[in-house]
Enzyme design. Sequence first.
Site: not given
Ligand code: GLA
Length: 734
Positions: A481, A551
């Site tokens: 990420d 997200d």
């Molecule tokens: C990002 C990702 C989510 C999750 C969060 C965790 O927003 O896109 O899927 O993994 O971080 O902090």
Amino acid sequence: MTNLVEFDENTKTFHLHNDLISYIFQVEEGGLLSHLYFGKRVKQYHGLMKYQRADRGFSGNLPGSLDRTFSPDTLLQEYSSSGIDDYRTPAVIVRQADGSYSSRFQFDSYEIQAGKPMLDGLPSAFTENDSEAQTLIVTLRDEVTQMKLDLLYTIYEDRALVTRSVKVENQSDNEVFLKKIASMQIDFPNQKFDVINLPGAHASERQMERSRLNRGLRSFESRRGSTSHQMNNFIALTSPDATEDQGDVYGFSLIYSGNFKFEVERDPIQQTRVVAGINDYNFSWKLKAHETFQTPEAVMVYSPTGLNGMSQTFHHLIKERIVRSRFQNMDRPILVNNWEATFMDFTEDQLKPIVDDAKKLGIEMFVLDDGWFGHRDDDNSSLGDWYVDKRKFPDGLRHFVDYVHDQGLKFGLWFEPEMISFDSDLYREHPDYLMQVPNRAPSPSRNEYLLDLTREDVRENIINQVEKVLRENAVDYVKWDMNRHLSDIYSQALPADQQGEVYHRYVLGLYAMLEKLTADFPDILFEGCSGGGGRFDMGITYYMPQTWTSDNTDAVARQRIQYATSLVYPPSVMTAHVSVAPNQQTGRITSLETRATCAMSAIFGYELDLTQMSAEEQAEVKKQVEWYKSVRHLIQFGDFYRLTSPFEDNGCAWMFVSPDQNEVVVDTFQTMSSAQPLSTITKLVNLDPNKQYQDLETKKIYGGDELMYMGFFNPLYHHDYASKKYHFKALNRH
Ligand code: GLA
């Protein structure tokens, strides 16, 4: 093998071609490269298309020439210099030792190679053997400054695309600075174009826009250090009449994950220039005597059959020659991710029931998301401390991983390796690892800061930590990420005159890390993520075969996001999960069925607490999982076509068809219901008109021609956010 690149010595014309496309350019007066054509294959080119000379006021001529009809300012060029006599946006700007910004690159020589060279330190499209592609390297030189440019063009034998990149060499004894160095340029003669681009925001990525191209310069770019949610690194130019299935479309994208810029300039005589590459924003690259610089690669696609045709070409390239991992053609596991189920508030004991239910429902992988390391109970701490939090896993992470494996599930783990929290052991030990401008407090974003990935010691520290976790815990999948964009651009390891290199060096550092990690762990499936789909690009896809699309898991919002993402990216690189209703991002309530229909059009999973579902819901999930498994290979690796657009219609439809046209899945969605509903029709594409297809649910049989030319009525719904999926198989008779 047949020649894919030809050079006519008499007319000094280069012709790259295969059965689908021709790309033609010529050495013109003054050693300038004149672009002549990119489009459908032309088998008999006799020089009809050529620069049209005219004496045009205020467009200057070549030095030493009295001919006022030849002007670099109106010539359709392949790669334009700056500061001389072409007033349009240039492809390359070099600041010379004497302070001048001028250059005049002229044709020097060329070379044709079998295959396609890999690029130093950068991801690129590859070949499996030398016979599937040929590469033309055209060398340009600026005599005054002793700079050399190699323009690389690769054409594959069976793809409607050309890849391009540029390598610069400073052959002088002076130090110079690259201020701009594009990966590609193409100049089109006067014709009407629409431009399509993919702007967006966090949780709202790739909101496709289309507008008429008028005179002036437009740019589509990221200055965020990353591809970004805000603008994807892709544009298309289309004929104004182009639709999904007809019209001329040119698609351009970069195999790159950092700052980019696509410039589209319609000049005074309505010619169109496209220049694309690393963004020149705060870019300055020191090139010492005899050093070289390699640009990222650009992909240029031509489709005479509308947007779907363009997407097919991108999809096949990405599936076959960009995704490099051993998972390239492997069915991807159905997963459950604990993020929206627990956020960071969990312990091993609380997670186990989710794993148990996942097993019961046929789910194949459990992914442990953010919050398992350091002392991370919220997003204020612990990035950089990649060791397990014993409060949450008292017997160590391996204990839990073994439990997951014992249930027959694979185990996936989340990391955010590029960032650091102030509250971390890493920061306390190495405050200098942080990217920070001297004497200036760095700007937090999601309470996190950037690591200076331009530095090898920083990269090594992080990679060693990550690799240790992966090795000790038998991890099967990694979600990588990136939850903020770059700011406070400065590297303490670089001198003042190289600070303009930081953005690009950051990306090179990232690629170096991914190169090492994917080489050391070829059996781990990597998924890219950046606050959802903030770094959805071919550079990442080269290393990580799949990317978290957004997200935003709301099924209605996702239709748009997935639809527009599919302009470039195939479903096999997009991940999509069913989450709870009301949706946590939009508050919208949609049925479990619609959420699943949307998520099942990509790499499928769940992102909710399975243990909180009712018995009926779990039974439905079990069926969804079974159904997805039965069509998984088709969804992940079949050909994907968009049928109707959520940007234009009250819902949308898309379909998947197997290469032999024997199996078809169709997903249809309707957004709003109404008291007087319109009768709407779904028509399929790319079936065999002579085959008969059976709807596996109703057992009814339809002709391929019938499904394509007549289509079928969508149901009349009495509720919002409806969806329906169809599964057809061809019968073995005609
Ligand atoms: C990002 C990702 C989510 C999750 C969060 C965790 O927003 O896109 O899927 O993994 O971080 O902090």
